[in-house]
Design a protein around this motif. Structure first.
Motif, mmCIF file in Angstrom:
data_model
loop_
_atom_site.group_PDB
_atom_site.id
_atom_site.type_symbol
_atom_site.label_atom_id
_atom_site.label_comp_id
_atom_site.label_asym_id
_atom_site.label_seq_id
_atom_site.Cartn_x
_atom_site.Cartn_y
_atom_site.Cartn_z
ATOM 1 N N ASP A 65 8.187 -8.424 -11.646
ATOM 2 C CA ASP A 65 8.827 -7.079 -11.953
ATOM 3 C C ASP A 65 7.794 -6.083 -12.329
ATOM 4 O O ASP A 65 6.820 -6.082 -13.223
ATOM 5 C CB ASP A 65 9.777 -7.091 -13.158
ATOM 6 N N THR A 66 7.720 -5.107 -11.056
ATOM 7 C CA THR A 66 6.623 -4.008 -11.569
ATOM 8 C C THR A 66 7.032 -2.900 -12.443
ATOM 9 O O THR A 66 6.171 -2.263 -12.820
ATOM 10 C CB THR A 66 6.113 -3.344 -10.164
ATOM 11 N N VAL B 199 9.620 -8.876 -5.877
ATOM 12 C CA VAL B 199 9.285 -8.121 -4.944
ATOM 13 C C VAL B 199 9.102 -8.675 -3.702
ATOM 14 O O VAL B 199 8.656 -9.700 -3.557
ATOM 15 C CB VAL B 199 7.606 -7.599 -5.381
ATOM 16 N N PRO C 161 5.747 2.215 -0.699
ATOM 17 C CA PRO C 161 6.693 1.283 -1.333
ATOM 18 C C PRO C 161 7.942 1.859 -1.413
ATOM 19 O O PRO C 161 8.004 3.016 -1.627
ATOM 20 C CB PRO C 161 6.074 1.162 -2.722
ATOM 21 N N ARG D 106 11.546 1.519 -3.473
ATOM 22 C CA ARG D 106 12.165 1.159 -4.698
ATOM 23 C C ARG D 106 13.659 0.972 -4.227
ATOM 24 O O ARG D 106 14.326 1.897 -3.417
ATOM 25 C CB ARG D 106 12.315 2.094 -5.653
ATOM 26 N N GLU D 107 14.267 -0.130 -4.400
ATOM 27 C CA GLU D 107 15.759 -0.421 -4.066
ATOM 28 C C GLU D 107 15.693 -0.416 -2.509
ATOM 29 O O GLU D 107 16.205 0.279 -1.732
ATOM 30 C CB GLU D 107 16.802 0.281 -4.367
ATOM 31 N N PRO E 236 2.541 -0.791 -7.935
ATOM 32 C CA PRO E 236 3.090 -2.009 -7.325
ATOM 33 C C PRO E 236 2.060 -2.956 -6.839
ATOM 34 O O PRO E 236 2.009 -4.021 -6.923
ATOM 35 C CB PRO E 236 4.043 -1.819 -6.322
ATOM 36 N N THR F 194 7.446 0.614 -13.702
ATOM 37 C CA THR F 194 7.082 1.730 -13.270
ATOM 38 C C THR F 194 5.543 1.478 -12.935
ATOM 39 O O THR F 194 4.905 2.598 -12.530
ATOM 40 C CB THR F 194 7.219 2.709 -14.310
ATOM 41 N N PRO G 150 14.703 -4.970 -5.360
ATOM 42 C CA PRO G 150 14.258 -4.068 -6.329
ATOM 43 C C PRO G 150 13.052 -3.238 -6.020
ATOM 44 O O PRO G 150 12.992 -2.094 -5.868
ATOM 45 C CB PRO G 150 14.205 -4.585 -7.636
ATOM 46 N N LEU G 151 12.405 -4.245 -5.283
ATOM 47 C CA LEU G 151 10.888 -3.229 -4.502
ATOM 48 C C LEU G 151 10.567 -3.947 -3.281
ATOM 49 O O LEU G 151 10.574 -5.205 -3.276
ATOM 50 C CB LEU G 151 9.798 -3.282 -5.764
#
Length: 456
Positions: free
Chosen positions: A422-423, A74, A37, A39-40, A428, A425, A28-29
């Motif tokens: 789990d960041t 992450v 960073p 995302r996905e 990160p 929003t 996911p990150l």
């Protein structure tokens, strides 16, 4: 909260060549460190190296045949511990208390080390078996603890040669630095010099040299070691400005460090001649110690001019704040080092002076210290995660070339850690620093999963 597990599937993409043996790691990150960073995000890996990094859809689509490993959590470029002594993991009892000074800790350490060297298993297991501690086994234990917290590479100072290969045997990359201490000019030229050269030639692994500190060797030995390091093209690592009394020792040959050295029976020129008139940085700089081939550990007690000298030489400073706190020292000048642009890395030091091998715990403390010292820029967390990855790679001389570590970019080693956070929003890097310690879910080195936390 995410869980420490992986999901595997085989995917195929349109187009792409040379896809045989490609593994796509997605999450996911992702924090590649060298870039923004993702995302996905995803990494394409083959033969232990990163082929591509970017959005998952693009990376997966670039390779016709590949196997996908889906990580929950992450993914971060592997952490690089830029200063430790893995073999002293069996002396962890020393790191669980607080001391009033480096000198007080050194006295306790010397006694414990002497006992371990002559009777051991006693310290490691509470049983006396009539043989000394297995330093290699102790080092492997420390290496496993480092791996379990997301570390993929170390700059490991080795006092006993038998522990030199332990980091590699445990699966880590990096380098061992053979420690040199206690030599007078006479003992060095009689046998110490030849012994070191022989050890380097017979090591079997790339190895650096670690002159322990300015108070642990004769001045002439420190100077000759600097010449040897450049002649043999080996890297150096040295403890610097860890004690508040180091300056008094080098300038005048007096103070608590001088008394400790005399008590140990070392007849160094600094003591006989009443000092050198120079502070530790100027003294070592005049010998040619500093440069991009050398990094220093601790550097707590530096003046602005001394920070400038190290910056000018391109010498990385490995900060070890939890170890400093254990020894009752002042805090490193994190804000000043960042604001002035000194290259920094992060180390835990050994379990004999630190409560754990979790490098992110030191990063979190550095963040708090920087804020207390007045650093207000929004890039603080990103820079400190960079210090614990790319900064450590630079200290080891592994920030470029085919052996590059510390960043997830094409051509680099596929070294990374997965953290069970789990960041959402949230920012990160800040979330990683605040929630990451103690929550490493898996560690991958050269594309191979070397550790994964058991699922509950």
């Amino acid at each position: 909260m995410t869980t420490a597990r992986t999901r595997h599937r085989v995917a195929s993409g349109a187009g792409g060549r040379g896809s045989a043996g490609v593994v796509v790691h997605s999450a996911p990150l992702m924090l590649p460190v060298a870039g923004p960073p993702l995302r996905e995000g995803a990494l394409a890996v083959r033969r232990g190296r990163v082929l591509a990094a970017g959005p998952r859809r693009e990376v997966a689509g670039a390779f016709r045949e590949h196997r996908e490993v889906r990580w929950d959590g992450v993914v971060v470029a592997g952490l690089v511990n830029a200063h430790t002594h893995l073999q002293f993991s069996c002396l962890a009892r020393l790191g669980r208390r607080r001391y009033g000074s480096l000198e007080e800790w050194s006295t306790a350490f010397d006694a414990a080390y002497a006992e371990a060297s002559s009777a051991p298993d006693a310290l490691a297991t509470g049983r006396r078996r009539g043989r000394k501690v297995d330093w290699a086994a102790a080092a492997r234990k420390g290496a496993r603890a480092a791996i379990a917290s997301g570390t993929t590479a170390v700059a490991d100072v080795v006092t006993d040669m038998e522990a030199a290969a332990a980091y590699a045997e445990a699966g880590l990359t990096g380098m061992a630095y053979l420690e040199v201490l206690g030599d007078t000019e006479e003992s060095w030229h009689a046998e110490g010099r030849e012994r070191l050269i022989t050890a380097l030639q017979e090591a079997g692994l790339p190895m650096g040299v670690s002159p322990h500190a300015v108070y642990a060797l004769d001045v002439a030995v420190l100077e000759d070691l600097a010449l040897l390091a450049r002649s043999y093209r080996v890297r150096q690592q040295i403890h610097l400005a860890e004690s508040a009394h180091e300056r008094e020792y080098t300038v005048r040959g007096t103070g608590p460090l001088a008394r400790m050295v005399r008590d140990l029976g070392f007849d160094f020129a600094v003591l006989r001649e009443g000092g050198t008139g120079l502070g530790p940085v100027d003294l070592l700089d005049g010998m040619g110690v500093f440069g991009e081939h050398c990094h220093v550990a601790h550097a707590v007690y530096l003046t602005p001019d001394e920070r400038r000298v190290l910056r000018k030489r391109g010498t990385v400073i490995a900060l070890c704040p939890r170890s400093n706190r254990t020894l009752g020292l002042d805090t490193p000048q994190v804000a000043a080092l960042l604001e002035e642009g000194n290259p920094i890395a992060v180390g835990t030091d050994s379990l004999a002076s630190s409560p754990s091998m979790d490098l992110l715990e030191d990063v979190r403390l550095l963040r708090d210290l920087a804020r207390e010292q007045g650093y207000t820029d929004a890039d603080l967390e990103r820079r400190l995660v960079g210090a614990a990855t790319e900064g450590g790679a630079r200290a080891l001389g592994m920030a470029s070339g085919p052996g590059r570590i510390g960043a997830l970019i094409p051509g680099a080693r596929a070294d990374f850690a997965v953290f069970d956070i789990d960041t959402g929003t949230r920012e990160p890097y800040r979330t990683l620093i605040e929630e990451g310690p103690g929550r490493c879910a898996a560690t991958v080195i050269a594309g191979r999963r070397v550790w994964q936390r058991a699922r509950s």
